[in-house]
Design a protein around this motif. Sequence first.
Motif, mmCIF file in Angstrom:
data_model
loop_
_atom_site.group_PDB
_atom_site.id
_atom_site.type_symbol
_atom_site.label_atom_id
_atom_site.label_comp_id
_atom_site.label_asym_id
_atom_site.label_seq_id
_atom_site.Cartn_x
_atom_site.Cartn_y
_atom_site.Cartn_z
ATOM 1 N N HIS A 69 0.782 6.874 -9.920
ATOM 2 C CA HIS A 69 -0.477 6.136 -9.684
ATOM 3 C C HIS A 69 -1.532 6.622 -10.666
ATOM 4 O O HIS A 69 -1.734 7.828 -10.816
ATOM 5 N N HIS A 71 -5.298 5.112 -13.093
ATOM 6 C CA HIS A 71 -6.155 4.042 -13.621
ATOM 7 C C HIS A 71 -6.628 4.541 -14.975
ATOM 8 O O HIS A 71 -7.674 5.190 -15.077
ATOM 9 N N HIS A 238 -3.611 0.545 -2.949
ATOM 10 C CA HIS A 238 -4.194 1.719 -2.284
ATOM 11 C C HIS A 238 -4.119 1.499 -0.778
ATOM 12 O O HIS A 238 -4.413 0.406 -0.299
ATOM 13 N N HIS A 275 -2.082 7.263 -2.006
ATOM 14 C CA HIS A 275 -2.840 8.142 -1.094
ATOM 15 C C HIS A 275 -2.172 8.340 0.273
ATOM 16 O O HIS A 275 -1.650 9.404 0.542
ATOM 17 N N ASP A 326 -3.839 9.871 -10.058
ATOM 18 C CA ASP A 326 -4.862 8.871 -9.733
ATOM 19 C C ASP A 326 -5.743 8.631 -10.956
ATOM 20 O O ASP A 326 -5.515 9.171 -12.031
HETATM 21 ZN ZN LIG Z 1 -6.315 4.808 -7.348
#
Ligand SMILES: [Zn+2]
Length: 458
Positions: A69, A71, A238, A275, A326
């Motif tokens: 995961h 971004h 998410h 998460h 993340d």
């Molecule tokens: Zn995220």
Amino acid sequence: MKKVLIKNIKYIVTCDEEDRLIPEGFIYIEDGVIKEIGNQVSGTKAEDGLEEIIDGKDMIVYPGLINTHHHLYQYFTRNLPQVQNLELFDWLKTLYEIWKNLDEEVIRYSSLLGMGELIKNGCTTCFDHHYVFPHKTGSRLIDVQFEASEQLGIRFHASRGSMDLSKKDGGLPPDSVVQDIDSILNDSERLVRQYHNKEAGSRKQVALAPCSPFSVSADLLKESAVLARSLGVRLHTHLAETLDEETYTLEKYNMRPLEYMSELGWIGKDVWFAHGIHFNTAELKLLADTGTGIAHCPISNMKLSSGIARIPDMLKLNVPVGLAVDGSASNDGSNLLEEIRVAYLLHRLNSSKAAPSGYDILKLATAGSARVLGRKDIGQLSVGKMADLFMINSNNPELTGADFDPKSMLGTIGIKGNAALTMIGGEIAAKDGRLMTVDEEKTAYMGRQSVYKLMNQY
Ligand SMILES: [Zn+2]
């Protein structure tokens, strides 16, 4: 056929089903695939016609780390004073005012620099969750990410993320970054058909990934699941990141987040959530029974004060769990070696004797992450798997007296510098902290120009 031999390896930590640790080892590779691995006292027959011999003296070799995961676009919005004290919803609302001006250059250089940092620290496969598509920017952002991954030589799992609920509909993002369902689904299908390769050794895959329950509609979630299954690709979003999200779905739909997603078809072996902090025990059992995966992001969860995922319970129940950094803006970096160390310490603090060992955390970042991404060809070092690996030099002065347990070392000791070497599919992608295929100074310079342009519009 390209033949590569890595020899004189001090230890190979395989992360295979038998959890083998091979001392004085070798790995023989043909066309990017491991053909032989073992102890060199017994020897290899593969000495003829070698194109490359790598000396593994003093090296501890690990399977390449797999990030589940990210971004990457957030690489250029780190360490901003105005968001340092915020939790998720306010943090997002503030940052969307910057992210609404993302363009192709921001995506290109943040992808190169973010994945470059990952590679230098042992990562060989990266999943990225991109869901911000500003109207004025056009639709090539994911194409640009694939170009960057090709340049770096990393295995890249992209996502066609999406948002269709803006502020006026009760969502968090501004109007200028949300799209209608038809445009989202059409572009999702285009990207899957153009890039998704499900063969062994794949370097390009695509998942469908609406952003979160509070920025997309129920229709978009439902239709994304139908499309993903018709195209044979995975689903990601998410979930259970904050208690604010739980309040949101309870107030709006009278359901807890997992129940809501499950009603829309979002549960099963082809689904993984980022998460997964605020699940109750019945929900953890449901994840285990259905094979639904979790991307564990401890640094981001600590930074945004979101909570601590119940990883010891998940592992006991056999929920598929992978590790992830993340987004860069809630980490504030892109380094899975650091994530391993922090994950280890966080669960020691929270769970004491029930905490995962350093080796358990390494397995989350390798075999566990491979399972979450649905890959059988990576995540361990054994015959038939891809030659994705990295090396740590045990002769570094700061590792003196630290290699009694090479399997747990990345958690218990932690690696402060870069990996000595990172190999992806038999090709060296980074060595001694330098990327092999990208001019780092030029890329950083171009990246800084993109940052200035982005922040000048804010
Ligand atoms: Zn995220």
